[in-house]
Write a protein that holds these residues in place. Structure first.
Motif, PDB file in Angstrom:
ATOM      1  N   LYS A 175      -4.425   7.132  11.522  1.00  0.00           N
ATOM      2  CA  LYS A 175      -5.802   7.583  11.669  1.00  0.00           C
ATOM      3  C   LYS A 175      -6.755   6.426  11.993  1.00  0.00           C
ATOM      4  CE  LYS A 175      -4.761  11.855  10.582  1.00  0.00           C
ATOM      5  NZ  LYS A 175      -4.708  12.881  11.647  1.00  0.00           N
ATOM      6  N   TYR A 176      -6.246   5.201  11.955  1.00  0.00           N
ATOM      7  CA  TYR A 176      -7.056   4.035  12.305  1.00  0.00           C
ATOM      8  C   TYR A 176      -6.986   3.782  13.814  1.00  0.00           C
ATOM      9  CZ  TYR A 176      -7.372   2.558   7.359  1.00  0.00           C
ATOM     10  OH  TYR A 176      -7.630   2.484   6.017  1.00  0.00           O
ATOM     11  N   LYS A 177      -7.974   3.043  14.329  1.00  0.00           N
ATOM     12  CA  LYS A 177      -7.955   2.604  15.727  1.00  0.00           C
ATOM     13  C   LYS A 177      -6.934   1.484  15.869  1.00  0.00           C
ATOM     14  CE  LYS A 177     -12.877   3.660  16.237  1.00  0.00           C
ATOM     15  NZ  LYS A 177     -14.240   3.075  16.396  1.00  0.00           N
ATOM     16  N   ASN A 178      -6.430   1.293  17.080  1.00  0.00           N
ATOM     17  CA  ASN A 178      -5.391   0.284  17.316  1.00  0.00           C
ATOM     18  C   ASN A 178      -5.812  -1.110  16.863  1.00  0.00           C
ATOM     19  OD1 ASN A 178      -3.566   2.108  18.420  1.00  0.00           O
ATOM     20  ND2 ASN A 178      -4.285   1.789  20.517  1.00  0.00           N
ATOM     21  N   ASN A 179      -7.065  -1.493  17.166  1.00  0.00           N
ATOM     22  CA  ASN A 179      -7.518  -2.833  16.761  1.00  0.00           C
ATOM     23  C   ASN A 179      -7.631  -2.949  15.249  1.00  0.00           C
ATOM     24  OD1 ASN A 179      -9.835  -1.054  16.894  1.00  0.00           O
ATOM     25  ND2 ASN A 179     -11.141  -2.856  16.702  1.00  0.00           N
ATOM     26  N   GLU A 180      -7.938  -1.827  14.581  1.00  0.00           N
ATOM     27  CA  GLU A 180      -8.010  -1.832  13.123  1.00  0.00           C
ATOM     28  C   GLU A 180      -6.621  -1.983  12.510  1.00  0.00           C
ATOM     29  OE1 GLU A 180     -11.981   0.986  12.514  1.00  0.00           O
ATOM     30  OE2 GLU A 180      -9.994   1.898  12.554  1.00  0.00           O
ATOM     31  N   ILE A 181      -5.631  -1.330  13.122  1.00  0.00           N
ATOM     32  CA  ILE A 181      -4.247  -1.442  12.643  1.00  0.00           C
ATOM     33  C   ILE A 181      -3.767  -2.883  12.769  1.00  0.00           C
ATOM     34  CG2 ILE A 181      -1.852  -0.747  13.072  1.00  0.00           C
ATOM     35  CD1 ILE A 181      -2.992   1.981  14.003  1.00  0.00           C
ATOM     36  N   ASP A 182      -4.071  -3.505  13.909  1.00  0.00           N
ATOM     37  CA  ASP A 182      -3.706  -4.914  14.107  1.00  0.00           C
ATOM     38  C   ASP A 182      -4.369  -5.786  13.046  1.00  0.00           C
ATOM     39  OD1 ASP A 182      -2.010  -4.666  16.310  1.00  0.00           O
ATOM     40  OD2 ASP A 182      -3.675  -4.681  17.732  1.00  0.00           O
ATOM     41  N   ASP A 187       0.874  -1.168   0.000  1.00  0.00           N
ATOM     42  CA  ASP A 187       0.000   0.000   0.000  1.00  0.00           C
ATOM     43  C   ASP A 187       0.912   1.220   0.000  1.00  0.00           C
ATOM     44  OD1 ASP A 187      -1.800   2.058   0.454  1.00  0.00           O
ATOM     45  OD2 ASP A 187      -3.041   0.884   1.818  1.00  0.00           O
ATOM     46  N   ALA A 188       0.966   1.912  -1.130  1.00  0.00           N
ATOM     47  CA  ALA A 188       1.928   2.994  -1.317  1.00  0.00           C
ATOM     48  C   ALA A 188       1.516   4.303  -0.656  1.00  0.00           C
ATOM     49  CB  ALA A 188       2.162   3.232  -2.815  1.00  0.00           C
ATOM     50  N   HIS A 189       0.325   4.327  -0.014  1.00  0.00           N
ATOM     51  CA  HIS A 189      -0.119   5.577   0.621  1.00  0.00           C
ATOM     52  C   HIS A 189      -1.310   5.290   1.523  1.00  0.00           C
ATOM     53  CE1 HIS A 189      -0.216  10.097   0.472  1.00  0.00           C
ATOM     54  NE2 HIS A 189      -1.419   9.858   0.973  1.00  0.00           N
ATOM     55  N   GLU A 220      -2.518   2.216  -4.033  1.00  0.00           N
ATOM     56  CA  GLU A 220      -2.650   2.731  -2.670  1.00  0.00           C
ATOM     57  C   GLU A 220      -4.109   2.643  -2.238  1.00  0.00           C
ATOM     58  OE1 GLU A 220      -3.521   6.875  -2.038  1.00  0.00           O
ATOM     59  OE2 GLU A 220      -2.514   7.392  -3.927  1.00  0.00           O
ATOM     60  N   THR A 221      -4.352   2.948  -0.948  1.00  0.00           N
ATOM     61  CA  THR A 221      -5.733   3.057  -0.468  1.00  0.00           C
ATOM     62  C   THR A 221      -6.068   4.476  -0.013  1.00  0.00           C
ATOM     63  OG1 THR A 221      -5.104   2.452   1.788  1.00  0.00           O
ATOM     64  CG2 THR A 221      -5.833   0.661   0.312  1.00  0.00           C
ATOM     65  N   ASP A 222      -5.085   5.214   0.484  1.00  0.00           N
ATOM     66  CA  ASP A 222      -5.310   6.505   1.130  1.00  0.00           C
ATOM     67  C   ASP A 222      -6.254   6.340   2.325  1.00  0.00           C
ATOM     68  OD1 ASP A 222      -4.707   9.229   1.382  1.00  0.00           O
ATOM     69  OD2 ASP A 222      -6.518   9.846   0.334  1.00  0.00           O
ATOM     70  N   GLY A 223      -6.314   5.104   2.853  1.00  0.00           N
ATOM     71  CA  GLY A 223      -7.167   4.852   4.010  1.00  0.00           C
ATOM     72  C   GLY A 223      -6.778   5.723   5.187  1.00  0.00           C
ATOM     73  N   PRO A 224      -7.733   5.990   6.083  1.00  0.00           N
ATOM     74  CA  PRO A 224      -9.099   5.446   6.100  1.00  0.00           C
ATOM     75  C   PRO A 224     -10.122   6.204   5.253  1.00  0.00           C
ATOM     76  CG  PRO A 224      -8.710   6.735   8.081  1.00  0.00           C
ATOM     77  CD  PRO A 224      -7.399   6.736   7.306  1.00  0.00           C
TER      78      PRO A 224
END
Length: 256
Positions: free
Chosen positions: A12-19, A5-7, A203-207
């Protein structure tokens, strides 16, 4: 299929989302975690130390109010101190959307350009790639700065612009990356048709949320697989050929 994911705005994600994003996804080789401001830089550095897949990118996102002199000085000092741990300068650029909302005066826009030039100079001096938020009419201004300082490793994320600027970017060897928007937006598909696959990433540019088949879903790097599928159709290549090419592009560009 291995992808990077290039970007992504991972902080900006929650910790559980990052995991959830990083754990168990063997196909996800790395994520380029771009920063919004100093606190964002610090968070992305922490994440890079916790997760091997996270490659931190430090900068100041232009779609926000100008920093004070003290704030900007603190950011530059911090980036200088941690430049060995950063993979690139970014996300930096110009406030196109704020200007559309008439929230940036002509004088302020000149100040944004001055800040961007400092980041361009840092990228050049530190021999780092630069990740750019530069769309439509702002892109030629950014190209002028890149050419002025002989910066070649430039990545225009989620790029939108005219044919003349696209030709200029291709000729200069600049890279672009496409988001999941390519699946349902014709204007992005047209740019992808013209741009050489050798100068493209995904990329996603998430979130940041997406529409079409992704409506109502949390933005996740797995969505890039749909981008690869569409890119393969546009380029008349197999999904394997496209995924291998963009993976290699990203690894070479960012020295991963």
């Amino acid at each position: 299929m291995k992808l990077i994911d290039a970007h992504i705005h991972l902080d900006k994600y929650k910790n559980n989302e990052i995991d959830s994003i990083l754990a168990g996804a063997e196909w996800l080789e790395a994520v380029l975690a771009v920063s919004y401001d100093l606190e964002s830089c610090k968070r992305n550095l922490q994440l890079s130390r916790k997760y091997q897949k996270v490659k931190p990118v430090f900068g100041f996102h232009p779609e926000q109010g100008l920093p004070s002199e003290a704030e900007f000085s603190s950011l530059i000092d911090w980036m200088t101190l941690h430049r060995a741990e950063m993979i690139a300068v970014g996300e930096v650029g110009l406030p196109y959307y704020l200007r559309q909302e008439q929230r940036v005066s002509s004088v302020q826009f000149g100040q944004y350009i001055e800040l961007l030039e400092i980041f361009v100079e840092l990228a050049k001096n530190w021999e780092k790639p630069i990740v750019l938020h530069a769309v439509y009419g702002d892109a030629p201004i950014v190209c002028d700065l890149l050419e002025k300082h002989s910066v070649e490793k430039a990545h225009f994320h989620w790029f939108k612009g005219d044919d003349k600027t696209i030709e200029r970017m291709i000729e200069n060897g600049y890279f672009i990356s496409v988001t999941p928007e390519i699946v349902y937006k014709e204007k992005i598909q047209r740019i992808a048709q013209v741009y050489p696959i050798e100068q493209m990433m995904v990329e996603t540019d998430g979130p940041w949320p997406f529409e079409g088949p992704f409506s109502g879903k949390i933005t996740h790097p797995v969505m890039m697989k749909e981008s690869i599928s569409m890119l393969a159709k546009i380029k008349k290549l197999t999904e394997t050929e496209v995924s291998e090419r963009v993976l290699e592009n990203t690894k070479e560009f960012y020295s991963i």
